[in-house]
Design a protein around this motif. Sequence first.
Motif, short mmCIF file in Angstrom:
data_model
loop_
_atom_site.label_atom_id
_atom_site.label_comp_id
_atom_site.label_asym_id
_atom_site.label_seq_id
_atom_site.Cartn_x
_atom_site.Cartn_y
_atom_site.Cartn_z
N THR A 1 0.83 -1.21 0.00
CA THR A 1 0.00 0.00 0.00
C THR A 1 0.86 1.26 0.00
N ILE A 2 2.10 1.11 -0.48
CA ILE A 2 2.99 2.27 -0.55
C ILE A 2 2.40 3.31 -1.49
N LYS A 3 2.23 4.50 -1.02
CA LYS A 3 1.55 5.55 -1.78
C LYS A 3 2.52 6.33 -2.65
N VAL A 4 2.96 5.66 -3.71
CA VAL A 4 3.80 6.31 -4.71
C VAL A 4 3.09 6.12 -6.05
N ASP A 5 2.74 7.21 -6.68
CA ASP A 5 1.93 7.17 -7.89
C ASP A 5 2.78 6.75 -9.10
N ILE A 6 2.86 5.43 -9.31
CA ILE A 6 3.61 4.88 -10.44
C ILE A 6 2.65 4.01 -11.25
N ASP A 7 2.54 4.30 -12.55
CA ASP A 7 1.67 3.49 -13.42
C ASP A 7 2.35 2.15 -13.68
N ASN A 8 1.72 1.06 -13.25
CA ASN A 8 2.34 -0.26 -13.44
C ASN A 8 1.62 -1.11 -14.48
N LEU A 9 0.74 -0.51 -15.26
CA LEU A 9 0.00 -1.27 -16.28
C LEU A 9 0.94 -1.75 -17.38
N LEU A 10 0.83 -3.02 -17.74
CA LEU A 10 1.67 -3.59 -18.79
C LEU A 10 1.28 -2.99 -20.13
N GLY A 11 2.27 -2.38 -20.80
CA GLY A 11 1.99 -1.71 -22.06
C GLY A 11 2.17 -2.60 -23.27
#
Length: 364
Positions: free
Chosen positions: A354-364
């Motif tokens: 639940t680390i609140k770091v806004d990183i997009d991890n969606l596989l492109g």
Amino acid sequence: MKTKHIAPAKAIHPGEILMDELEAREISQKEFAIKLGIQPTQLNEIIKGKRGITAEHAVLLGKGLNMEPIVWQNLQSLYELDRVIINERTQNRLVAIEEWDKIKNLIPEKYLKKMGAISGDPVHDLPYIKEFYDLNTLEELPAVYQKTESFLNRKSTKNTVDKINLMGWVNLIKATAKNIQIEKFDHRKEKEIITGLKKILANNKDTIEKCKKLLASYGINLITLKHPEKCAVDGVCFWSNKNPTIGLSVRYKRIDNFSFTLFHELGHIFCHLKENKETQFIDVELSMDIDHSKAEKEADQYAMDQLINPSNWEDFVTLPNRLEKKSLVKFAQLEGVHPAVVKGRLCFELNSYTIKVDIDNLLG
């Protein structure tokens, strides 16, 4: 050129054709029987299919209808041939249905139909199943699942694994790999492969297809295939022909998960399969908190070390601002990986997702 005789669904007696011919010419059965010099009942039995056309009948019919006698003789021969073929075909189908009923609970029938591997016709599907599972006889099928345990290197503690679905997925990967021709594999190109993959993963655009293309150029098959129900399989690794093959289910559409799973399977190739082409590794529920074999621990460590330099990681995790987005992104750039990989590693080591770091991890 030879032509293949295809029997119809129903054998047509020449008497039916004779009846059509008489009706078209408006000739009554009685009138025609008298002309041929045979009993009307005999002609009626021919028309109703209760009596065959003899050579004598063929000559008489030919003369009476101004046709070649061989036409009627051939029609009778074809009728008899079709009856034999239809009867044999029926018997074959009955046997196939019976055999299918015996094995249908030992194969992932629903999954294989969905993936287009089988059609639902046991006559055509049974030979495929024998080839699919590399069987000499269908009686060997139960033994396939007895062998599974030795290949199941990482077992899920969260989900029940359906071995029938699992081996269906694994063998579908193998069947796909057999039809792929790629470059010769050279294990000495390991560093080039790792460097190329990290660039693709860091960029994260059309990632899977680019990884497939790069690996194929180095002689490694990468096949992605949706997993069946009740089967939390992540990957499999084995030799196909002269090339190592990686199969991934891509259950989670996340770049960090895809990166780690792919590098885990590469760990098997360069640490284990390189010297042993007879074994395979099936990984279910890839999670670092699951107890697993020595080979799996080595593959895990390989993935972590190749994605992020171990000493650099030790320095990074001691930084007070390691959980800040700016610091995390900068470190990812230095390591040449996607920021989501760094965040995923932090989440695991801190045992907090639940680390609140806004990183997009969606596989492109």
